[in-house]
Design an enzyme around this catalytic site. Structure first.
Site, PDB file in Angstrom:
ATOM      1  N   HIS A 349       2.250  26.384  17.258  1.00  0.00           N
ATOM      2  CA  HIS A 349       1.638  25.175  17.967  1.00  0.00           C
ATOM      3  C   HIS A 349       0.206  24.952  18.012  1.00  0.00           C
ATOM      4  CE1 HIS A 349       5.440  23.120  19.391  1.00  0.00           C
ATOM      5  NE2 HIS A 349       5.878  24.314  19.285  1.00  0.00           N
ATOM      6  N   LYS A 535      -2.975  12.646  28.416  1.00  0.00           N
ATOM      7  CA  LYS A 535      -2.603  14.051  27.781  1.00  0.00           C
ATOM      8  C   LYS A 535      -3.413  15.007  28.549  1.00  0.00           C
ATOM      9  CE  LYS A 535      -4.684  12.226  24.068  1.00  0.00           C
ATOM     10  NZ  LYS A 535      -3.766  12.811  22.854  1.00  0.00           N
ATOM     11  N   ARG A 536      -3.091  16.287  28.333  1.00  0.00           N
ATOM     12  CA  ARG A 536      -3.656  17.424  29.278  1.00  0.00           C
ATOM     13  C   ARG A 536      -5.001  17.327  29.162  1.00  0.00           C
ATOM     14  NH1 ARG A 536      -0.534  21.375  31.655  1.00  0.00           N
ATOM     15  NH2 ARG A 536      -2.640  22.487  32.429  1.00  0.00           N
ATOM     16  N   LYS A 541      -9.648  17.788  23.289  1.00  0.00           N
ATOM     17  CA  LYS A 541      -9.110  16.550  23.319  1.00  0.00           C
ATOM     18  C   LYS A 541     -10.204  15.525  23.565  1.00  0.00           C
ATOM     19  CE  LYS A 541      -4.415  18.097  24.698  1.00  0.00           C
ATOM     20  NZ  LYS A 541      -3.304  17.290  23.871  1.00  0.00           N
ATOM     21  N   THR A 643       1.795  13.926  20.451  1.00  0.00           N
ATOM     22  CA  THR A 643       2.896  13.001  20.073  1.00  0.00           C
ATOM     23  C   THR A 643       2.728  12.020  20.925  1.00  0.00           C
ATOM     24  OG1 THR A 643       3.871  14.715  21.685  1.00  0.00           O
ATOM     25  CG2 THR A 643       4.728  15.007  19.635  1.00  0.00           C
ATOM     26  N   LYS A 647       4.345   7.869  20.443  1.00  0.00           N
ATOM     27  CA  LYS A 647       4.980   7.019  21.562  1.00  0.00           C
ATOM     28  C   LYS A 647       4.128   5.792  21.637  1.00  0.00           C
ATOM     29  CE  LYS A 647       5.637  11.380  24.232  1.00  0.00           C
ATOM     30  NZ  LYS A 647       5.072  12.129  25.151  1.00  0.00           N
TER      31      LYS A 647
HETATM   32  C1  LIG Z   1       4.131  13.162  24.997  1.00  0.00           C
HETATM   33  C2  LIG Z   1       3.487  13.873  26.130  1.00  0.00           C
HETATM   34  C3  LIG Z   1       2.478  14.816  26.244  1.00  0.00           C
HETATM   35  C4  LIG Z   1       1.758  15.087  24.910  1.00  0.00           C
HETATM   36  O1  LIG Z   1       0.605  14.327  24.790  1.00  0.00           O
HETATM   37  P1  LIG Z   1      -0.508  14.699  23.657  1.00  0.00           P
HETATM   38  O2  LIG Z   1      -1.365  13.384  23.459  1.00  0.00           O
HETATM   39  O3  LIG Z   1       0.425  14.854  22.422  1.00  0.00           O
HETATM   40  O4  LIG Z   1      -1.062  15.934  23.965  1.00  0.00           O
HETATM   41  C5  LIG Z   1       1.966  15.682  27.351  1.00  0.00           C
HETATM   42  N1  LIG Z   1       2.568  15.139  28.512  1.00  0.00           N
HETATM   43  C6  LIG Z   1       3.584  14.317  28.579  1.00  0.00           C
HETATM   44  C7  LIG Z   1       4.025  14.103  29.814  1.00  0.00           C
HETATM   45  C8  LIG Z   1       4.078  13.590  27.622  1.00  0.00           C
HETATM   46  O5  LIG Z   1       5.122  12.646  27.786  1.00  0.00           O
END
Ligand SMILES: *Cc1c(COP(=O)(O)O)cnc(C)c1O
Length: 808
Positions: A349, A535-536, A541, A643, A647
């Protein structure tokens, strides 16, 4: 399950409520109303759950077991209702009872048993596996406390415990009869029996009971119900006398007490190692025990069982499976090793060095003496075999044990038959750079499986307006076959469809705006651009690059308050690992910028900054349908897949992105006219690393616009960030800007102003949004999971013996 009528449901609900609480449902709290509904829905699927599991066993179907230290399922009520086909019946029935499903939904806690993308991926996969009728189940840990609750106090992140089980959990079923014993510590001696065969004898071990709690994973309208098994640590029955002190008992509880709130480096390392072995051993023991009930020859094990390790956290599954096959089943080393490799597969990952798991030899030796012996032997045989073929350098670099440490990625790769990355670019980087040593030795093991998302949760549940619109315009086939969303392209010039798309978006933005008003007291305009980065919080990032853009805009408006610029709301959601000081400084900075910008009369609402507290799946479901812009701005090469990018596009947001992770594939799908790409590419970043010519201080000196923005960090303009501002400024200007923010600044700003222009052209914008939705089907986890099933796990959907497999 059998269809049920509204009348039947109402009767069932009233009865269930009274059985649980002995008073009328109207007197119940929101949580009680939820619990009654949850227990009832569970009753509805229990039969299918048993039938599915029985069928797998009776037909001796090959089953896959997904091992993951993290899951982020989100609230399960609406997902279960949707997948059971009960949403309408329940909505209507509740309404007739004077109740409201949306309110009741809020009575459920959102289990935060993961940090971010990796955990959410595991949950999307669980949903897709069941929805494709595939025999596959999850294994994980039932953490007593999930990921911390985030609060902002004076703009700083404060972490509070997340006691998600306080009021019980309607979905889980405790399976005491499936408990297994896990051994820690002590010594192990290999003692010969009468035939001279060696058996392990354990002394002074601490034995812990692993008790499974099972949660149904309901498939989408296909009567399939799989299992998610979460393990909890307990004192073994009858062993209470061995755990007499509070400290002893705490030591047991601790093992499954908290999720480590860090996805890239580990603190409290011994406990973390305990957790990893606890999950690996409990899961593998239960699988081996199941296989024994089949009375099959052990040589067929890999034909009946696939085991997948999600990142290296459960990689001790390799030596644990070896241990059971050697010590309990009593196979030879070669037999056991062949079976282990054929059974296990592994997903990588991340390429971040700090996230590569390594354990000190002594720690593993003391905590898991038998496992250490087995790892040592795997390593000895590996080195013996590879030395003559590949020489010392390559062999020792790829060995499992080296520099006093056990390298978990090496263990996972050597002990498995498949290693996959999570987006095409990521897999390419693994092959050519990060894991190139292994690629030279095992070229056939490497493959790509680009991540995916479940459109059921991320469209059907969270964006019901869009779902209705799509059903009206292109029919409902996209729900089973997400690729059929491409039919939407035919309506690209249909003004009515474009208008409806805009109306749906505005409705979602209003819903989000009212949440922001209620929770934060900030008023935002639904007609503004909603620019989202969720995101985190991590340096790679580059939330900070987003901040630099905000500050640049702030200066532009201050220079010229009459400036013609569409309104923008910058929306952030992000948790920082509690020990990640720099990330927490960035949180403080964003909150300070928000305070400055939102309260400046001169800014005249042209920009607003909203940092949503405690980002998680439920908030993602609220934010994503309301987004116009999806910020995917990591330094190229650093984000394995992403991801949230998928979304957001599926909900009609336009992507502002670097060529990184799966965003590269999004770019290919939507075409360059429907996405905003900026910044360095991975090759350019690599070149800078190689020749060492990057100099951020020069950029600061020579780019006056950038210099003005950066100076805001240290000139007192932004309130109350003396320390944070100085440290962040230094990281960018003095310590050479590890993630090339200054280098990408100009092209980012240019792309953002181009986006402004496009947003003013409503038809153009709606067309681009439509094109994003139309191309989002490709990123369905249903397709991803079918590729795993076919190419890695070799499992087949129910009712399909492998004739009709992939639509490709
Ligand atoms: C989809 C999702 C992530 C992943 O986000 P990235 O932008 O791909 O790092 C992290 N936290 C939650 C709650 C999510 O639904």
């Amino acid at each position: 399950m059998q269809p049920i009528s509204v009348e039947q449901f109402k009767d069932d609900y009233i009865k269930k409520f009274e059985q649980l609480y002995a008073y009328n449902y109207k007197e119940g709290t929101q949580r009680e109303k939820f619990s009654a509904l949850g227990f009832l829905v569970k009753n509805y699927y229990m039969g299918d759950w048993k039938d599915t599991v029985d069928e797998y066993r009776d037909e001796k179907k090959k089953q896959m077991f997904y091992f993951s230290m993290e899951y982020l399922p989100g609230r399960m009520l609406r997902s279960n209702l949707l997948n059971l086909g009960l949403t309408e019946v329940v909505e209507e029935g509740l309404q007739e009872l004077g109740l409201n499903l949306d309110n009741i939904t809020l009575g459920e806690v959102d289990p935060a048993l993961g940090n971010g993308g990796l955990g959410r991926l595991a949950s999307c996969f669980m949903d897709s596996i069941a929805s494709k009728g595939l025999p596959g189940h999850g294994n994980g840990i039932r953490y007593q406390y999930g990921l911390f609750k985030q609060k902002f106090i004076d703009g700083h992140q404060i972490e509070l415990p997340e006691n998600w089980l306080r009021n019980g959990n309607v979905w889980e079923v405790r399976k005491e009869n499936k408990a297994v014993v896990i051994r820690f510590g002590g010594e192990v001696y290999m003692v010969p029996d009468d035939h001279g065969e060696l058996h392990p004898h354990y002394h002074h071990t601490q034995n812990i009971l692993a008790v499974p709690y099972d949660t149904a994973q309901v498939g989408y309208q296909n009567d399939t119900v799989n299992n998610l098994r979460l393990w909890a640590a307990e004192i073994p029955y009858g062993d209470e006398y061995l755990f007499r002190t509070e400290e002893d008992r705490d030591g047991v509880k601790q093992i499954t007490e908290v999720l480590y709130p860090d996805d890239s480096s580990y603190e409290g390392r011994l406990l973390r190692l305990k957790q990893e072995y606890f999950l690996s051993s409990a899961g593998i023991q239960s699988i081996v025990r199941y296989y024994q009930t089949l009375n099959e020859d052990w040589s067929l094990f890999a034909d009946k069982v696939a085991i997948h390790v999600n990142d290296t956290h459960p990689a001790l599954a390799v030596p644990e499976l070896m241990r059971l096959l050697l010590d309990d089943v009593r196979l030879t080393w070669d037999q056991a090793w062949e079976i282990t490799k054929k059974t296990i597969s592994y997903t990588n990952h991340t390429i971040l060095q700090e996230a590569m798991e390594k354990w000190p030899i002594d720690m593993v030796k003391d905590l898991l003496p038998r496992i250490y012996q087995i790892i040592e032997e795997i390593n000895r045989r590996y080195v013996e075999k590879k030395l003559p073929l590949y020489g010392e350098d390559l062999t020792y670099r790829t060995a499992i044990i080296g520099n006093g440490q056990i390298r978990m990625a090496n263990l996972a790769i050597i002990g498995s038959h498949s290693v996959n990355g999570v987006a095409r670019l990521h897999t390419t980087i693994l092959i050519n750079e990060t894991l190139n040593d292994f690629y030279l030795i095992y070229p056939g093991k490497f493959n790509n499986k680009t991540n995916g998302i479940t459109q059921r949760r991320w469209m059907q549940i969270s964006n019901r307006g869009l779902t209705e619109m799509l059903d009206d315009v292109i029919g409902t086939s996209w729900k089973k076959e997400p690729d059929e969303l491409v039919m939407l392209k035919a309506y690209k010039d249909d003004e009515k469809v474009l208008q409806r798309l805009e109306d749906v978006k505005i409705e979602n933005k209003k819903r989000f705006a009212s949440y922001v008003k209620d929770e934060m007291g900030i008023v935002i305009d639904p007609n503004a651009i909603f620019d989202v980065q969720i995101k985190r919080l991590h340096a790679y990032k580059r939330q900070l690059l987003n901040v630099l853009h905000i500050l640049d805009r702030y200066l532009q408006i201050k220079d010229n308050p009459e400036i013609d610029m569409p309104k923008r709301v910058f929306i952030f959601g992000a948790k920082a690992a509690p020990s990640y000081h720099y990330a927490k400084q960035i949180i403080k900075l964003i909150n300070a910028v928000a305070k400055m910008v939102n309260n400046d009369e001169e800014i005249n609402d042209l920009i607003k900054v909203v940092f949503i507290e405690n980002y998680g799946v439920s908030l993602a479901e609220l934010i994503i349908p309301a987004a116009d812009v999806s910020e995917q701005i990591s330094l190229a090469g650093k984000e394995a897949s992403g991801t949230s990018n998928m979304k957001l596009m599926a909900n009609g947001a336009l992507t502002m992105a670097t060529m990184d992770g799966a965003t590269v594939e999004i770019f290919e799908s939507v075409g360059e006219g429907n996405i905003y790409i900026f910044g360095l590419g991975n090759d350019e970043v690599q070149e800078y690393y190689a020749n060492g010519t990057y100099n951020s201080h020069d950029l600061y000196d020579n780019n006056p616009r950038l210099k003005r923005v950066l100076n805001l960090l240290i000139d007192g303009t932004i309130p109350d960030i003396q320390q944070e501002g100085a440290d962040i400024f230094d990281s960018l200007v003095k310590f050479n800007d590890e993630y090339f923010l200054l280098k990408d600044f100009d092209s980012y700003i240019r792309a953002q102003y181009k986006l402004d222009e496009d947003f003013k052209d409503r038809t153009l914008w709606n067309q681009m949004a439509l094109m994003n939705i139309a191309h989002a089907g490709r990123f369905s986890a249903d397709y991803t999971i079918m590729r795993y099933a076919k190419e890695i796990w070799k499992i087949f959907p129910r009712g399909d013996m492998g004739r009709t497999f992939l639509p490709q």
